[in-house]
Design an enzyme around this catalytic site. Structure first.
Site, PDB file in Angstrom:
ATOM      1  CD1 TRP A 105      -2.249  -2.270   1.371  1.00  0.00           C
ATOM      2  CD2 TRP A 105      -3.108  -0.891  -0.179  1.00  0.00           C
ATOM      3  NE1 TRP A 105      -3.310  -2.908   0.767  1.00  0.00           N
ATOM      4  CE2 TRP A 105      -3.859  -2.088  -0.173  1.00  0.00           C
ATOM      5  CE3 TRP A 105      -3.464   0.116  -1.074  1.00  0.00           C
ATOM      6  CZ2 TRP A 105      -4.943  -2.301  -1.043  1.00  0.00           C
ATOM      7  CZ3 TRP A 105      -4.546  -0.096  -1.924  1.00  0.00           C
ATOM      8  CH2 TRP A 105      -5.268  -1.283  -1.902  1.00  0.00           C
ATOM      9  CE  LYS A 123      -8.435  -2.014   4.802  1.00  0.00           C
ATOM     10  NZ  LYS A 123      -8.878  -3.003   3.821  1.00  0.00           N
ATOM     11  CG  ASP A 132      -3.119   4.438   4.228  1.00  0.00           C
ATOM     12  OD1 ASP A 132      -4.130   4.337   4.956  1.00  0.00           O
ATOM     13  OD2 ASP A 132      -2.971   3.832   3.155  1.00  0.00           O
TER      14      ASP A 132
HETATM   15  N1  PMP Z   1      -4.443   1.835   2.308  1.00  0.00           N
HETATM   16  C1  PMP Z   1      -4.409   0.674   3.007  1.00  0.00           C
HETATM   17  C2  PMP Z   1      -3.405   0.496   4.079  1.00  0.00           C
HETATM   18  C3  PMP Z   1      -5.349  -0.318   2.711  1.00  0.00           C
HETATM   19  O1  PMP Z   1      -5.328  -1.467   3.405  1.00  0.00           O
HETATM   20  C4  PMP Z   1      -6.292  -0.108   1.680  1.00  0.00           C
HETATM   21  C5  PMP Z   1      -7.344  -1.140   1.329  1.00  0.00           C
HETATM   22  N2  PMP Z   1      -7.072  -2.433   1.626  1.00  0.00           N
HETATM   23  C6  PMP Z   1      -6.264   1.103   0.985  1.00  0.00           C
HETATM   24  C7  PMP Z   1      -5.322   2.046   1.340  1.00  0.00           C
HETATM   25  C8  PMP Z   1      -7.236   1.390  -0.135  1.00  0.00           C
HETATM   26  O2  PMP Z   1      -8.501   1.559   0.360  1.00  0.00           O
HETATM   27  P1  PMP Z   1      -9.751   1.782  -0.621  1.00  0.00           P
HETATM   28  O3  PMP Z   1      -9.895   0.553  -1.421  1.00  0.00           O
HETATM   29  O4  PMP Z   1     -10.895   1.994   0.317  1.00  0.00           O
HETATM   30  O5  PMP Z   1      -9.471   2.971  -1.445  1.00  0.00           O
END
Ligand code: PMP
Length: 357
Positions: A109, A192, A168
């Site tokens: 990520w 989550k 994040d």
């Molecule tokens: N950042 C992290 C750490 C994540 O785990 C995720 C989704 N698993 C995201 C960003 C992206 O989130 P979204 O799909 O809601 O845009």
């Protein structure tokens, strides 16, 4: 292993999926009731964002967040849409102001966030070891991913840096305290750890507002949304309602300290099985970096991975396959995860080697 598959109704099932966390039964019941009728009136699903009742709900959501996380006065809380992925673009649009940014890359990520930011300006990958990251003091900000959902690594502490630090926290928001001395901006999608998809919370130091690139969509301009109470356009009303209910549940359970203890206890239970399995299960991450939220591991014999997934599904445990880039098994332990499901999975993990041995 060969036993017949029990009917889904008969199983005490649980999804350990990483993409979305479970709502505790109490919260799910509160939400279900409000979908029929809320505050003695109609369904919350039809709640207008300009109604006083919504404004009060949003304000109370913010009050709960501020109490739980001890958010300082000089930080704004924004209720946005678009998911954490949209923030990968909105951060550089709102904060770069013609400068470059530093990105700490620790997994899937953070690499995604970094690649997206590079479309808007120069990005330098921060270098360093342990907690000591070297960052260009001229960078507009430094970004890190507090918990790498796909890779199972997590920052215990945040580094002290000469530039504003942005995190994040999508997969560990409200599972741990937040050090606002170190963090200038925190963002998290809520699906989550505190609810359902649709809402992204941005908690940002006042001093960072007002630098947006002129081409930033108005509804994605932090300063414009801060000035409009996040109601410049329709906010994700239902997701805010669910977050409000989850925040109430977290307060009743003892707040962030209780969530942090639960995360440590639940992940500890799984790591103990891994570490005590004489190499049957493998996690090569050093203990100080292991995630308390997404426990990732492999089976020494990868051919048994699918058999493990199938055995778990027969017990009602789903969502255990690792992220496609990483493989193996991933056990996601978000705030709403019930302890008995973790104990049941740990028991299966202990038993599984003898089932296939
Ligand atoms: N950042 C992290 C750490 C994540 O785990 C995720 C989704 N698993 C995201 C960003 C992206 O989130 P979204 O799909 O809601 O845009």
């Amino acid at each position: 292993m060969g036993s017949p598959r029990p009917s889904p109704r008969a199983r005490a099932g649980h999804s350990f999926a990483a993409a979305a966390g479970p709502l505790p039964a109490e919260v799910a019941a509160e939400v279900a009731a409000a979908c029929r009728s809320w505050q003695g009136g109609g369904s919350v699903l039809g709640l207008s964002f300009v109604a006083d009742a919504f404004r009060e709900l949003q304000q109370d959501t913010e009050r709960r967040l501020r109490r739980l996380l001890a958010i300082p006065e000089h930080y704004r809380v924004l209720f946005l849409a678009g998911g954490a992925s949209a923030q990968f673009s909105l951060l550089p649009l709102n904060l770069l102001a013609g400068q470059g940014a530093a990105y700490v890359e620790t997994g899937h990520w953070s690499r995604r966030a970094s690649a997206e930011a590079a479309r808007y300006g120069p990005v330098a990958v921060a270098t360093g070891e342990g907690g000591a990251w070297r960052v260009d003091p001229a960078a507009a900000y430094c970004h890190l991913t507090s918990n790498e959902t796909a890779d199972g690594v997590q920052f215990r502490d945040f580094p002290a840096l000469p530039v504003p630090l942005v995190a994040d926290m999508t997969s560990d928001f409200l599972t741990r305290p937040i050090d606002f001395e170190r963090l200038a901006l925190v963002y998290a999608g809520t699906q989550k750890t505190i609810g359902v998809p649709g809402l992204t919370l941005v908690i940002v130091r006042d001093a960072l507002l007002g630098r947006a690139h002129p081409a930033t969509p108005r509804v994605m301009d932090y300063a414009a949304q801060a000035a409009a109470g996040s109601r410049l356009n329709t906010p994700p009303v239902f997701a805010i309602f669910v977050a409000h209910a989850m925040l109430g549940w977290i307060e009743r359970r003892g707040g962030i300290a209780a969530m942090a203890q639960a995360a440590e206890r639940r992940s500890g239970e799984i790591y103990r099985v891994i570490d005590g399995s004489r190499g049957f299960y493998r996690n090569r991450i050093e203990p100080a970096r292991r995630s308390r939220i997404n426990v990732c591991f492999g089976l020494a014999d990868d051919r048994l991975t699918e058999a493990f997934v199938a055995a778990a599904e027969r017990c009602g445990y789903s969502g255990l396959r690792g992220h496609p880039e990483v493989g193996g098994i991933r056990v996601s332990l978000y705030n709403g995860t019930p302890d008995p499901a973790v104990a049941g999975l740990a028991a299966l993990m202990r038993e599984f080697p003898s089932l296939v041995g």
